[in-house]
Scaffold this motif. Structure first.
Motif, PDB file in Angstrom:
ATOM      1  N   ILE A 136      14.031  -5.152 -25.311  1.00 49.87           N
ATOM      2  CA  ILE A 136      14.425  -6.088 -24.253  1.00 49.87           C
ATOM      3  C   ILE A 136      14.645  -7.508 -24.761  1.00 49.87           C
ATOM      4  CG2 ILE A 136      13.385  -4.686 -22.425  1.00 49.87           C
ATOM      5  CD1 ILE A 136      11.257  -6.996 -22.232  1.00 49.87           C
ATOM      6  N   LYS A 137      14.444  -7.729 -26.044  1.00 51.39           N
ATOM      7  CA  LYS A 137      14.890  -9.012 -26.604  1.00 51.39           C
ATOM      8  C   LYS A 137      16.397  -9.166 -26.432  1.00 51.39           C
ATOM      9  CE  LYS A 137      11.200  -9.355 -30.067  1.00 51.39           C
ATOM     10  NZ  LYS A 137      10.867  -9.252 -31.509  1.00 51.39           N
ATOM     11  N   PHE A 138      17.088  -8.031 -26.274  1.00 57.41           N
ATOM     12  CA  PHE A 138      18.545  -8.040 -26.126  1.00 57.41           C
ATOM     13  C   PHE A 138      18.974  -7.744 -24.690  1.00 57.41           C
ATOM     14  CE2 PHE A 138      17.466  -6.991 -30.472  1.00 57.41           C
ATOM     15  CZ  PHE A 138      18.234  -7.908 -31.179  1.00 57.41           C
ATOM     16  N   HIS A 144      25.090  -6.719 -25.488  1.00 58.34           N
ATOM     17  CA  HIS A 144      25.638  -5.395 -25.203  1.00 58.34           C
ATOM     18  C   HIS A 144      24.512  -4.378 -25.098  1.00 58.34           C
ATOM     19  CE1 HIS A 144      30.000  -6.212 -25.682  1.00 58.34           C
ATOM     20  NE2 HIS A 144      29.528  -7.256 -26.346  1.00 58.34           N
ATOM     21  N   LEU A 145      24.743  -3.380 -24.255  1.00 60.42           N
ATOM     22  CA  LEU A 145      23.704  -2.407 -23.919  1.00 60.42           C
ATOM     23  C   LEU A 145      23.084  -1.768 -25.152  1.00 60.42           C
ATOM     24  CD1 LEU A 145      22.308  -0.855 -21.575  1.00 60.42           C
ATOM     25  CD2 LEU A 145      24.058   0.904 -21.877  1.00 60.42           C
ATOM     26  N   TYR A 146      23.917  -1.387 -26.106  1.00 63.19           N
ATOM     27  CA  TYR A 146      23.388  -0.606 -27.225  1.00 63.19           C
ATOM     28  C   TYR A 146      22.670  -1.462 -28.256  1.00 63.19           C
ATOM     29  CZ  TYR A 146      26.097   3.224 -25.209  1.00 63.19           C
ATOM     30  OH  TYR A 146      26.608   4.179 -24.363  1.00 63.19           O
ATOM     31  N   GLU A 147      22.684  -2.791 -28.076  1.00 64.59           N
ATOM     32  CA  GLU A 147      21.796  -3.630 -28.878  1.00 64.59           C
ATOM     33  C   GLU A 147      20.336  -3.315 -28.524  1.00 64.59           C
ATOM     34  OE1 GLU A 147      23.111  -7.855 -29.734  1.00 64.59           O
ATOM     35  OE2 GLU A 147      24.353  -7.401 -27.972  1.00 64.59           O
ATOM     36  N   ILE A 148      20.104  -3.040 -27.235  1.00 65.10           N
ATOM     37  CA  ILE A 148      18.767  -2.623 -26.796  1.00 65.10           C
ATOM     38  C   ILE A 148      18.398  -1.304 -27.477  1.00 65.10           C
ATOM     39  CG2 ILE A 148      17.382  -1.896 -24.816  1.00 65.10           C
ATOM     40  CD1 ILE A 148      19.221  -3.660 -23.050  1.00 65.10           C
TER      41      ILE A 148
END
Length: 254
Positions: A136-138, A144-148
């Motif tokens: 959740i830092k991202f 973008h979603l897939y950074e999570i």
């Protein structure tokens, strides 16, 4: 794929649904001890949810027969509560629960120690929880979603753990499962751009051994193929202009 962006009114209803579910989890956590059955937990959870004037959203969802998913040790998720399944000293138990408040869903999971547990089991619980916070830092507008997804998976795998790939997180709102799907492992693409008002159920499921899972004959209970233990951690998350708001965890710091 259509990802819903919630209005201020909807966010307020989801916030209330999340805060109520947090209370349920806090009360269930107080129950966890050797000698109680997984059915005891389920019955207490359903009673709490209904006492709040809410509906347990897991009960009868696609035929699931209980209000709280109670998964012990090598059970990853969707364990079916049973009066004969008694928690033992040294077990770990994952509780996945959700409720509906005025038409809006919340969803959250926690893994608990039963009495004194091994250092290895304690580490699995802690790394699984922290992998969520790495993700959740991202969870901010503009990312973008897939950074999570990548942050969760990379963190957990750095400890040699197996990240479950057959099950993913999801959007949430007027339905328990909405777009988008949220993997807990890196993807080739970046995924959608996050915008304020999106509500996501982010839920790492991490195995001490290999990532492979299997379904038991009840068609619900997911277990690790190698019988290694598994932990689960989930919150309902609101995307904002700044730091994400955890609707099912009010007191947290990065």
């Amino acid at each position: 794929m259509s990802v819903s962006v919630k209005t201020e009114r909807e966010i307020e209803l989801m916030r209330k649904a999340g805060h109520l579910l947090e209370q349920v989890h806090n009360e269930l956590a107080e129950m966890i001890r050797p000698g109680i059955s997984t059915l005891d937990i389920d019955q207490a959870g359903e009673k709490l949810i209904r006492k709040m004037g809410c509906i347990p959203n897991f009960l009868n969802y696609n035929g699931y027969p209980a209000s709280i998913c109670v998964s012990v040790n090598e059970e990853v998720v969707h364990g079916i509560p049973n009066r004969h399944r008694i928690l033992q000293e040294g077990d770990i138990v994952s509780l996945d629960a959700g409720l509906i408040y005025k038409g809006y869903h919340s969803d959250a999971a926690r893994t608990h120690a039963v009495g004194q547990i091994s250092p290895e089991a304690q580490k699995l619980i802690e790394v699984t929880r922290q992998s969520f916070f790495e993700g959740i830092k991202f969870a901010k507008a503009g990312h973008h979603l897939y950074e999570i997804s990548a942050a969760i998976g990379n963190y957990a795998e750095s400890f040699g753990y197996g990240v479950v790939t057959d099950l993913v997180g999801h959007g949430i709102g007027t339905h328990l499962h909405e777009d988008p799907q949220i993997p807990n492992f890196p993807q080739k693409r970046r995924g959608i751009r996050l915008v304020p008002g999106m509500t996501l159920a982010i839920e790492p499921m991490i195995n001490m051994g290999r990532p492979d899972v299997a379904w038991l004959d009840d068609d619900w209970t997911v277990v690790t193929q190698d019988d290694s233990w598994s932990a689960h951690y989930e919150n309902t998350v609101l995307i904002t202009e700044g730091e994400p708001e955890l609707l099912t965890l009010t007191d947290w710091k990065q």
